[in-house]
Design an enzyme around this catalytic site. Structure first.
Site, PDB file in Angstrom:
ATOM      1  N   ASP A 196      64.445  39.235 -14.475  1.00 42.19           N
ATOM      2  CA  ASP A 196      65.745  40.370 -13.953  1.00 42.19           C
ATOM      3  C   ASP A 196      66.769  40.382 -15.048  1.00 42.19           C
ATOM      4  O   ASP A 196      67.305  39.312 -15.577  1.00 42.19           O
ATOM      5  CB  ASP A 196      66.296  39.414 -12.594  1.00 42.19           C
ATOM      6  CG  ASP A 196      66.668  40.183 -11.595  1.00 42.19           C
ATOM      7  OD1 ASP A 196      67.214  41.416 -11.796  1.00 42.19           O
ATOM      8  OD2 ASP A 196      66.184  40.090 -10.472  1.00 42.19           O
ATOM      9  N   ASP A 302      68.999  45.390 -12.608  1.00 45.60           N
ATOM     10  CA  ASP A 302      69.663  45.337 -11.540  1.00 45.60           C
ATOM     11  C   ASP A 302      70.772  46.488 -11.398  1.00 45.60           C
ATOM     12  O   ASP A 302      71.499  46.425 -12.456  1.00 45.60           O
ATOM     13  CB  ASP A 302      70.330  43.923 -11.316  1.00 45.60           C
ATOM     14  CG  ASP A 302      71.088  43.691 -10.006  1.00 45.60           C
ATOM     15  OD1 ASP A 302      70.562  43.408  -9.051  1.00 45.60           O
ATOM     16  OD2 ASP A 302      72.262  43.537 -10.246  1.00 45.60           O
ATOM     17  N   GLU A 367      66.266  49.137 -10.337  1.00 42.05           N
ATOM     18  CA  GLU A 367      66.847  49.046  -8.845  1.00 42.05           C
ATOM     19  C   GLU A 367      67.780  50.079  -8.720  1.00 42.05           C
ATOM     20  O   GLU A 367      68.803  50.168  -9.164  1.00 42.05           O
ATOM     21  CB  GLU A 367      67.519  47.646  -8.714  1.00 42.05           C
ATOM     22  CG  GLU A 367      67.466  47.612  -7.141  1.00 42.05           C
ATOM     23  CD  GLU A 367      68.816  46.455  -6.929  1.00 42.05           C
ATOM     24  OE1 GLU A 367      68.975  45.905  -5.951  1.00 42.05           O
ATOM     25  OE2 GLU A 367      69.891  46.722  -7.557  1.00 42.05           O
ATOM     26  N   HIS A 435      64.220  40.434  -1.737  1.00 42.09           N
ATOM     27  CA  HIS A 435      65.184  39.439  -1.547  1.00 42.09           C
ATOM     28  C   HIS A 435      66.418  40.133  -0.810  1.00 42.09           C
ATOM     29  O   HIS A 435      67.163  39.398  -0.594  1.00 42.09           O
ATOM     30  CB  HIS A 435      65.553  38.555  -2.667  1.00 42.09           C
ATOM     31  CG  HIS A 435      66.175  39.508  -3.792  1.00 42.09           C
ATOM     32  ND1 HIS A 435      65.444  40.466  -4.516  1.00 42.09           N
ATOM     33  CD2 HIS A 435      67.461  39.744  -4.169  1.00 42.09           C
ATOM     34  CE1 HIS A 435      66.492  40.917  -5.130  1.00 42.09           C
ATOM     35  NE2 HIS A 435      67.405  40.743  -5.121  1.00 42.09           N
ATOM     36  N   ASP A 436      66.442  41.323  -0.760  1.00 41.63           N
ATOM     37  CA  ASP A 436      67.545  41.938  -0.280  1.00 41.63           C
ATOM     38  C   ASP A 436      67.298  42.826   1.118  1.00 41.63           C
ATOM     39  O   ASP A 436      68.180  43.217   1.922  1.00 41.63           O
ATOM     40  CB  ASP A 436      68.208  43.233  -1.181  1.00 41.63           C
ATOM     41  CG  ASP A 436      68.871  42.586  -2.190  1.00 41.63           C
ATOM     42  OD1 ASP A 436      69.461  41.585  -2.199  1.00 41.63           O
ATOM     43  OD2 ASP A 436      68.826  43.461  -3.375  1.00 41.63           O
TER      44      ASP A 436
HETATM   45  C1  NOJ Z   1      70.970  43.734  -6.561  1.00 43.66           C
HETATM   46  C2  NOJ Z   1      70.309  42.456  -6.243  1.00 43.66           C
HETATM   47  O1  NOJ Z   1      69.245  42.908  -5.598  1.00 43.66           O
HETATM   48  C3  NOJ Z   1      71.169  41.739  -5.138  1.00 43.66           C
HETATM   49  O2  NOJ Z   1      70.392  40.877  -4.601  1.00 43.66           O
HETATM   50  C4  NOJ Z   1      72.602  41.427  -5.585  1.00 43.66           C
HETATM   51  O3  NOJ Z   1      73.318  40.747  -4.652  1.00 43.66           O
HETATM   52  C5  NOJ Z   1      73.269  42.830  -6.253  1.00 43.66           C
HETATM   53  N1  NOJ Z   1      72.449  43.432  -7.016  1.00 43.66           N
HETATM   54  C6  NOJ Z   1      74.430  42.285  -7.132  1.00 43.66           C
HETATM   55  O4  NOJ Z   1      73.853  41.977  -8.370  1.00 43.66           O
END
Ligand code: NOJ
Length: 658
Positions: A196, A302, A367, A435-436
């Protein structure tokens, strides 16, 4: 003394393609028998996804090796026999003519949230050695790459997405030696490792930020600093604009020492780096280089769309038309015209692409959550100006929020949005959880778990599987007291359940012992789902049928040429049915049929089919919820009367020659 040799089977039905082999004992073997000296070649590995069985035997001994071709448990006497032959020169030639594609087009990527995968130290949270101990599991799962959510040094305000040293490992997870061991072991097993990469921000505990606060050069402008617009009557500084953080609240935090605000798109503990500063750009390239030189196979980048904001920051973002006036500080209250997808982002991505291209076969996936598909697609670049290998396809998370929204027709249009908008020559990908977001079984229904994995692994493109989805883990309810996720915490006890990402981050369920075999400690960083006693890896390995077994069959099945490079078509789409076919030539076709409804239905694939289908098909896989005698794998079923239980997925093979 023993030597290792590698055995490779060449399938020959309607063309040549490689087949997975499984070595079984004589007693179990129902398959073909070869004598080693004549029929088994020592073959060099071809491509990265070739399945090669390793076997040790005493030098000089004569023996017979029994090999069973075990695609989805089919023996060679099953309805779709696979013919094997020795690798004569004609075969080798055909194989070598196949177009070489990058490894990530053939492999499944598996996302590991390291804190929740496996604890080796008995501390209640996962670590790198824990992951190492599970590499055989991952290999057997049939995935080809792991993507590790951040493992760098971090105060963990956002569980690793707030980095204080981009070039070291946080002690929670282990150390650099552990990482190198993980990388080496993965590579030995033929697994790739994706890191990541979190470029938009650092931790406020990073030394760059601390020096920036002190205005120590060259760090003074490493972050986005701003003078106040003025001061209130009470003497409070007024931020330069109305910009809000993704995690709600003002995106500006005041620093007394510097008498300035700094900008953060996420937490105040995650200050945004200033990518207009050439030193910052160099630092980030050095970080990429550091990991590439270590041998990692790519990056998940990210929050990329947040990298730049407009240069003139003294402008407000417009209020969103659907803004809830009760929550003016929510991210959704504004239209983000000035803080995301700025043109300079693509210049930086291009620099990173160029850097990655100096190495071989490195994957860059980015992402981008964005409602506008054109914006998302821009991150692919184009033939002349390649950027990311792919932006994540979040449509199945963003567009389809729950079971009511998921119908045969809506699935089709969701798949179409990606396929129709993707630039020429680019490669799709499918994401059903991360994870989000909530677990897919909780968002759409547990009855759909196998069907969704079929969809994700058998559509053309790279599947990305979030750990635990292969066994059908679901969201875990977490009390306010136990809530850890900063996003959940920022919404308070009344609203946290709607926003917390903890429910999908709970420990992996390995077995039914205390703490699910995740740790030897009595407590875990997040509670374990109470269903672990029955829903766990061990139970699913032992069960006659399970989500895990379906998943393993799918990773194997997608090695078939029809799924690697076959054409995609959709014979029947209705409210209740999503179906797609993959075919590689004029004789071999697979058909995937999904009952998106919660009811048992009878499907007539001939009614409304937009091309001619044979009368029958042979069941290759079915959801574990289906226990009918008629659909036992290898059965022949009529395509006019396909009985399907609610949420079921079926994979059929069709003989389309006749
Ligand atoms: C995206 C990530 O997937 C998330 O988990 C994170 O909180 C935010 N970016 C900030 O880095």
């Amino acid at each position: 003394m023993s030597i290792i040799f590698m055995v490779i089977a060449i399938g020959n039905m309607c063309g040549m393609y490689d087949k997975p082999l499984q070595i079984v004992s004589d007693r179990e073997s129902k398959g073909l028998t070869f004598s080693h000296s004549k029929n088994l070649d020592v073959v060099d590995s071809y491509g990265t996804s070739r399945h090669i069985a390793k076997y040790a035997f005493p030098l000089g001994s004569t023996f017979t090796l029994s090999v069973r071709f075990d695609l989805l448990g089919m023996s060679s006497s099953d309805k779709r026999p696979r013919l094997f032959q020795s690798s004569d020169s004609a075969t080798s030639e055909s194989v070598s003519k196949r177009k070489r594609v990058p490894w990530w087009q053939n492999e499944v990527i598996y996302q590991i949230y390291p804190r929740s995968f496996k604890d080796s130290k008995g501390l209640g949270s996962g670590d790198l050695k824990g992951i190492i101990s599970k590499l055989d599991y991952l290999k057997e799962l049939g995935i080809g790459a792991i993507w590790l959510s951040p493992i760098y040094t971090s105060p963990m305000a956002d569980f690793g997405y707030d980095i204080s040293n981009f070039m070291d490992i946080d002690p929670v997870f282990g150390n650099m030696t552990d990482f190198e061991e993980l990388l080496g072991s993965c590579h030995e097993k033929g697994l790739k490792v994706i890191m990541d990469f979190v470029p938009n921000h650092s931790s406020n505990e990073h030394e760059w930020f601390m020096k920036s606060v002190q205005m120590e050069d060259p760090y003074t402008d490493y972050y986005i600093w701003s003078d106040p617009l003025g001061f209130t009557e009470k003497g409070d500084p007024i931020p330069p604009n109305n910009w809000v953080s993704v995690f709600r609240g003002s995106a500006w935090t005041w620093v007394e020492e510097r008498q300035q605000f700094y900008f953060h798109q996420f937490l105040a503990k995650q200050p945004d780096l200033n990518f207009r500063n050439s030193h910052v750009r160099e630092e980030m390239k050095n970080i990429l280089k550091f990991w590439l030189d270590k041998g990692v196979d790519g990056f998940r980048i990210d929050a990329l769309k947040h990298l730049f904001e407009v240069e003139d920051i003294y402008q407000d973002e417009p209020i969103a038309s659907d803004s809830n006036l009760n929550y003016p500080f929510d991210y959704g209250s504004l239209c983000h015209t000035l803080t995301v997808n700025q043109p300079e982002t693509f210049d930086v991505l291009k620099e990173w692409r160029e850097l990655a291209s100096q190495y071989t076969d490195k994957l860059l996936m980015v992402e981008i959550y964005d409602g506008e598909i054109e914006q998302v697609m821009n991150y692919y670049g184009n033939e002349r100006n390649p950027l990311a290998d792919f932006p994540f396809n979040f449509l199945m998370i963003d567009k389809l929020k729950n079971r009511t929204e998921l119908t045969g027709k809506s699935l089709k249009s969701t798949v179409d949005i990606w396929m129709d908008n993707m630039p020429e020559g680019k490669w799709p990908n499918w994401v059903l959880g991360n994870h989000d977001s909530g677990r897919m079984g909780s968002r759409f229904g547990e009855d759909l778990i196998d069907a969704l994995n079929m969809l994700c692994l058998l559509l053309p493109g790279t599947p990305i599987t979030y750990y635990g989805e292969e066994i059908g883990m679901i969201n875990t309810w977490i009390s306010w007291k136990d809530t850890q996720d900063p996003q959940g915490c920022r919404y308070g006890p009344k609203l946290y359940e709607k926003y917390s990402r903890d429910p999908a981050r709970t420990p992996m369920q390995w077995d039914s012992t205390s703490c699910a075999g995740f740790t030897t400690h009595t407590e875990t960083w997040l509670p374990i789902n109470e269903n672990y006693k029955t829903l766990n890896v061990k139970a699913q390995i032992e069960a006659a049928s399970s989500h895990l077994k379906i998943y393993r069959s799918l990773t194997l099945l997608r090695k078939e040429e029809a799924f690697r490079s076959g054409k995609l078509s959709y014979p029947v789409i209705t409210n209740d049915v999503f179906s797609f076919a993959r075919s590689v030539n004029d004789c071999e076709m697979y058909l995937v049929v999904i009952n998106t409804s919660e009811n048992n239905i009878m499907v007539n694939m001939h009614k409304n089919a937009n091309f001619r289908l044979p009368d029958t098909g042979v069941v290759i896989l079915r959801s574990i919820t289906d226990s009918s005698e008629n659909t036992v794998p290898h059965s022949e079923v009529s395509l006019s009367n396909l009985e399907m239980v609610g949420g079921e997925g079926l994979v059929l093979s069709l003989d389309i020659q006749s």
